[in-house]
Design a protein around this motif. Structure first.
Motif, mmCIF file in Angstrom:
data_model
loop_
_atom_site.group_PDB
_atom_site.id
_atom_site.type_symbol
_atom_site.label_atom_id
_atom_site.label_comp_id
_atom_site.label_asym_id
_atom_site.label_seq_id
_atom_site.Cartn_x
_atom_site.Cartn_y
_atom_site.Cartn_z
ATOM 1 N N GLU A 1 -4.837 -4.855 6.025
ATOM 2 C CA GLU A 1 -5.160 -3.988 4.887
ATOM 3 C C GLU A 1 -6.666 -4.003 4.697
ATOM 4 O O GLU A 1 -7.271 -5.055 4.555
ATOM 5 N N ASP B 1 3.133 7.673 3.034
ATOM 6 C CA ASP B 1 2.182 8.783 2.888
ATOM 7 C C ASP B 1 1.473 9.106 4.199
ATOM 8 O O ASP B 1 0.959 10.215 4.363
ATOM 9 N N MET C 1 6.592 7.869 -3.132
ATOM 10 C CA MET C 1 6.798 6.479 -2.759
ATOM 11 C C MET C 1 8.269 6.233 -2.407
ATOM 12 O O MET C 1 8.581 5.479 -1.474
HETATM 13 C C1 LIG Z 1 -0.674 10.659 -9.556
HETATM 14 C C2 LIG Z 1 0.426 10.248 -8.643
HETATM 15 C C3 LIG Z 1 1.688 10.047 -9.148
HETATM 16 C C4 LIG Z 1 2.707 9.649 -8.302
HETATM 17 N N1 LIG Z 1 3.947 9.450 -8.839
HETATM 18 C C5 LIG Z 1 4.945 9.050 -8.038
HETATM 19 C C6 LIG Z 1 6.210 8.725 -8.591
HETATM 20 O O1 LIG Z 1 6.423 8.786 -9.794
HETATM 21 N N2 LIG Z 1 7.191 8.314 -7.734
HETATM 22 C C7 LIG Z 1 6.982 8.195 -6.400
HETATM 23 O O2 LIG Z 1 7.917 7.824 -5.677
HETATM 24 N N3 LIG Z 1 5.770 8.444 -5.855
HETATM 25 C C8 LIG Z 1 4.756 8.849 -6.643
HETATM 26 N N4 LIG Z 1 3.517 9.052 -6.122
HETATM 27 C C9 LIG Z 1 3.289 8.836 -4.684
HETATM 28 C C10 LIG Z 1 3.068 7.368 -4.349
HETATM 29 O O3 LIG Z 1 2.085 6.793 -5.143
HETATM 30 C C11 LIG Z 1 2.694 7.250 -2.882
HETATM 31 O O4 LIG Z 1 3.652 7.979 -2.137
HETATM 32 C C12 LIG Z 1 2.679 5.814 -2.410
HETATM 33 O O5 LIG Z 1 1.654 5.076 -3.014
HETATM 34 C C13 LIG Z 1 2.454 5.776 -0.895
HETATM 35 O O6 LIG Z 1 2.545 4.462 -0.458
HETATM 36 P P1 LIG Z 1 2.049 4.059 0.998
HETATM 37 O O7 LIG Z 1 2.290 2.598 1.093
HETATM 38 O O8 LIG Z 1 2.632 4.977 2.003
HETATM 39 O O9 LIG Z 1 0.487 4.389 1.008
HETATM 40 P P2 LIG Z 1 -0.679 3.803 0.121
HETATM 41 O O10 LIG Z 1 -0.154 3.272 -1.163
HETATM 42 O O11 LIG Z 1 -1.716 4.870 0.065
HETATM 43 O O12 LIG Z 1 -1.224 2.565 0.944
HETATM 44 C C14 LIG Z 1 -1.914 2.749 2.161
HETATM 45 C C15 LIG Z 1 -2.765 1.519 2.390
HETATM 46 O O13 LIG Z 1 -3.322 1.583 3.703
HETATM 47 C C16 LIG Z 1 -4.642 1.044 3.657
HETATM 48 N N5 LIG Z 1 -5.360 1.542 4.823
HETATM 49 C C17 LIG Z 1 -5.719 2.813 5.108
HETATM 50 N N6 LIG Z 1 -6.330 2.878 6.319
HETATM 51 C C18 LIG Z 1 -6.363 1.614 6.809
HETATM 52 C C19 LIG Z 1 -6.855 1.033 8.021
HETATM 53 N N7 LIG Z 1 -7.418 1.783 8.988
HETATM 54 N N8 LIG Z 1 -6.735 -0.311 8.203
HETATM 55 C C20 LIG Z 1 -6.142 -1.085 7.245
HETATM 56 N N9 LIG Z 1 -5.672 -0.587 6.076
HETATM 57 C C21 LIG Z 1 -5.761 0.756 5.868
HETATM 58 C C22 LIG Z 1 -5.177 1.568 2.334
HETATM 59 O O14 LIG Z 1 -6.271 0.800 1.878
HETATM 60 C C23 LIG Z 1 -3.948 1.441 1.439
HETATM 61 O O15 LIG Z 1 -3.908 0.210 0.753
HETATM 62 C C24 LIG Z 1 2.470 9.453 -6.944
HETATM 63 C C25 LIG Z 1 1.184 9.642 -6.423
HETATM 64 C C26 LIG Z 1 0.176 10.024 -7.272
HETATM 65 C C27 LIG Z 1 -1.194 10.207 -6.718
#
Ligand SMILES: Cc1cc2nc3c(=O)[nH]c(=O)nc-3n(C[C@H](O)[C@H](O)[C@H](O)COP(=O)(O)OP(=O)(O)OC[C@H]3O[C@@H](n4cnc5c(N)ncnc54)[C@H](O)[C@@H]3O)c2cc1C
Length: 528
Positions: free
Chosen positions: A41, A294, A307
């Motif tokens: 991370e 995402d 999420m």
């Molecule tokens: C305003 C808002 C409201 C939302 N409401 C909802 C909701 O109510 N319900 C719901 O289900 N979803 C909701 N979502 C969507 C949800 O927040 C995301 O889908 C979720 O956070 C995605 O999780 P993830 O683990 O895929 O990615 P992320 O949480 O984006 O995590 C990705 C991680 O990868 C790390 N990273 C990136 N590149 C690298 C690299 N090269 N090397 C090492 N680390 C790296 C980043 O630092 C980050 O920590 C909402 C989103 C927003 C913006």
């Protein structure tokens, strides 16, 4: 740049890039199965900005599988109604949520994402196979026939090389792993900027309904729970506003003021402007590289499913990686990850976008036309049911079975003196369930041996069965389906069913064939 060839990170079975909720959940689900998981991370500490506030019943069950259900108690609140109103306060849409859903969890659960991430992190750190490396950015990936080598940049620009059998990019919307896959993206071209504000009111207040969308063209606004003790406001950027102006704390307070929220009665916890998009990546696997969360798909948050979809990716991928790493199934099994998940997430992206089209309307004439249609329609409907649980696309499913690919139920049961949700009492993984008899007892030696290699379990569940169906959840499902046995996958979807309990052996043989572990078997007995 210094390249550290000493491999300070031990080689791992699966390297996960990104430690958001999807990377965390996948790490836990693999770590619980005993695999060595390295998580990389780039951020030195957890992401502090506002994001998800809602998860659904299916995701509740996934979090239960990840071992955080107990700690979540008191950190979520169930939502009953999700109301959509126009500027005049008239109802456009009212989604009702039942108290309990098919998964044994409330249909809609409101929470704070940073709190959930803290719980998942704490859980991951209890599992000895998981190593979390914060402040480590993955900057290079090189694959050979058996492994992928990750180039990891640490603070001070020191680089190290890590070897892993598989790499999963859970690295969010700007995914580096995705860029290495070179995949195309399907983009529905729907994007709007919104200011998101999380507030902690100083005094408790009851909000009714808990969640509201104000479809006012003068300022489309979302007001929802942010979990117990928190409120979330979301304000759409108007065409004449700049992102810079919108993304100021002073703007947040100005927009909160009409709602009676001021610095005197509330703390502004965090604010950020996001561009909501509707798109997904067309290829989720290339050899040993995979994408989840995402990194693979993004959607507007109006259905609260971004999420949630990522956690569904994690639970789907975890059992498939487990079988492939163990040598029980060929690598090709991993291709079913995308064929099953893309239709499901695509439907949710479309649904979220359709909801977005209701609220993201800054033009008064367009809004009036929308209201004329929707206000009249809403008067004839007391409550719109939440969208039914969607099925998954083609993959590890029994052919021509009407229930294959549908989400299966979880009810409260009593077994050997313990009373709890089924998964916590009986177990999880490949599960044969029947209201007639123990389906595992029906298996011949070959099917039983194969089912044992999967860690499969059997459950005779009913009002007077060894596993007591306390609320009639299973009796209702089996009566409606008209079948005698169901084979449930580790991600809670139905593999297939049979109309007689002795069809269990054929179900397991078909599973073995579909997993690629055996030549074709005969048809499932009892199937019309
Ligand atoms: C305003 C808002 C409201 C939302 N409401 C909802 C909701 O109510 N319900 C719901 O289900 N979803 C909701 N979502 C969507 C949800 O927040 C995301 O889908 C979720 O956070 C995605 O999780 P993830 O683990 O895929 O990615 P992320 O949480 O984006 O995590 C990705 C991680 O990868 C790390 N990273 C990136 N590149 C690298 C690299 N090269 N090397 C090492 N680390 C790296 C980043 O630092 C980050 O920590 C909402 C989103 C927003 C913006």
């Amino acid at each position: 740049m210094t390249v550290d060839r000493s491999d300070t990170h031990a080689p791992c079975d699966v390297a996960i890039v990104g430690y958001g909720p999807v990377g965390q959940t996948l790490a836990i689900l693999l770590g619980q199965r005993g695999w060595r998981v390295g998580v990389f991370e780039k951020q030195p500490s957890a992401y502090p900005l506002p994001r998800a506030v809602h998860f659904d019943h299916e995701v509740g069950r996934i979090l239960q599988a990840a071992g955080v259900a107990g700690d979540l108690a008191g950190k979520t609140e169930a939502a009953d109604v999700y109301e959509w109103r126009n500027a005049a306060g008239e109802t456009l849409l009212r989604f009702g949520s039942k108290a309990a859903s098919i998964s044994g969890w409330p249909e809609a659960n409101m929470f704070a994402q940073p709190e959930l991430e803290r719980l998942l992190d704490a859980r991951a750190r209890t599992l000895p196979g998981i190593d979390v490396h914060r402040g480590c950015e993955v900057v290079g990936l090189e694959a050979d026939d058996t492994h992928v080598t990750l180039r990891v940049a640490k603070a001070g620009s020191l680089r190290s090389a890590v070897r892993a059998r598989f790499v999963v990019g859970c690295d969010g919307a700007n995914s580096f792993v995705r860029s290495c896959l070179g995949a195309t993206v399907t983009d529905l071209g729907f994007f709007y900027d919104w200011l998101i504000v999380d507030v902690v009111p100083h005094a408790p207040k009851v909000w009714h309904p808990l969640n509201i969308q104000i479809c006012d063209p003068a300022r489309p606004t979302t007001l929802v729970s942010g979990g117990p003790g928190r409120r979330r406001w979301e304000f759409m950027r108007l065409p004449e506003e700049s992102i810079e102006d919108l993304n100021r704390e002073a703007t947040a307070w100005r927009l909160l003021a009409p709602w009676g929220v001021t610095a005197a009665n509330a703390t502004l916890e965090r604010h950020a402007v996001y561009r909501f998009q509707a798109r997904w990546v067309d290829t989720w696997r290339h050899a040993r590289l995979l994408l989840a969360g995402d990194a693979a798909h993004q959607m507007p948050p109006f259905a609260g499913q971004g999420m949630c979809s990522g956690l569904r990716d994690a639970v789907n991928l975890a059992w498939k990686l487990d079988l492939v790493l163990a040598g029980t199934a060929p690598d090709a099994l991993l291709d079913t990850y995308a064929t099953e998940r893309i239709p499901h997430v695509g439907a949710l992206i479309n649904f979220s976008m359709e909801l977005g089209k209701v609220i993201c309307v800054p033009d008064p004439t367009e809004a009036a036309a929308r209201d004329a249609v929707m206000v009249a329609a809403a008067k004839t409907v007391e409550l719109t049911a939440p969208p039914p649980a969607l099925g998954i696309g083609p993959g590890v499913l029994l052919d021509a079975d009407p229930y294959a690919g549908q989400l299966f139920v979880q009810g409260r049961v009593e077994c050997a003196g313990a009373t709890a949700l089924f998964d916590d009492v009986v177990g999880r993984g490949w599960t044969l369930l029947s209201p007639v008899a123990d389906p595992v007892a029906q298996l011949d030696a070959e099917a039983r041996a194969f089912f044992a290699t999967l860690g499969g379990i059997g459950a005779h569940v009913g009002a007077r069965a060894p596993i007591r169906d306390l609320d009639g959840t299973y009796a209702k499902w089996f009566a409606e389906a008209g079948v005698a046995v169901v084979l449930q996958r580790p991600d809670f979807y139905v593999f297939g069913t049979a109309t007689t309990v002795d069809g269990s052996a054929a179900l397991v043989k078909q599973l073995r064939r579909v997993l690629g572990s055996a030549p074709p078997a005969g048809p499932v007995q009892g199937r019309p």
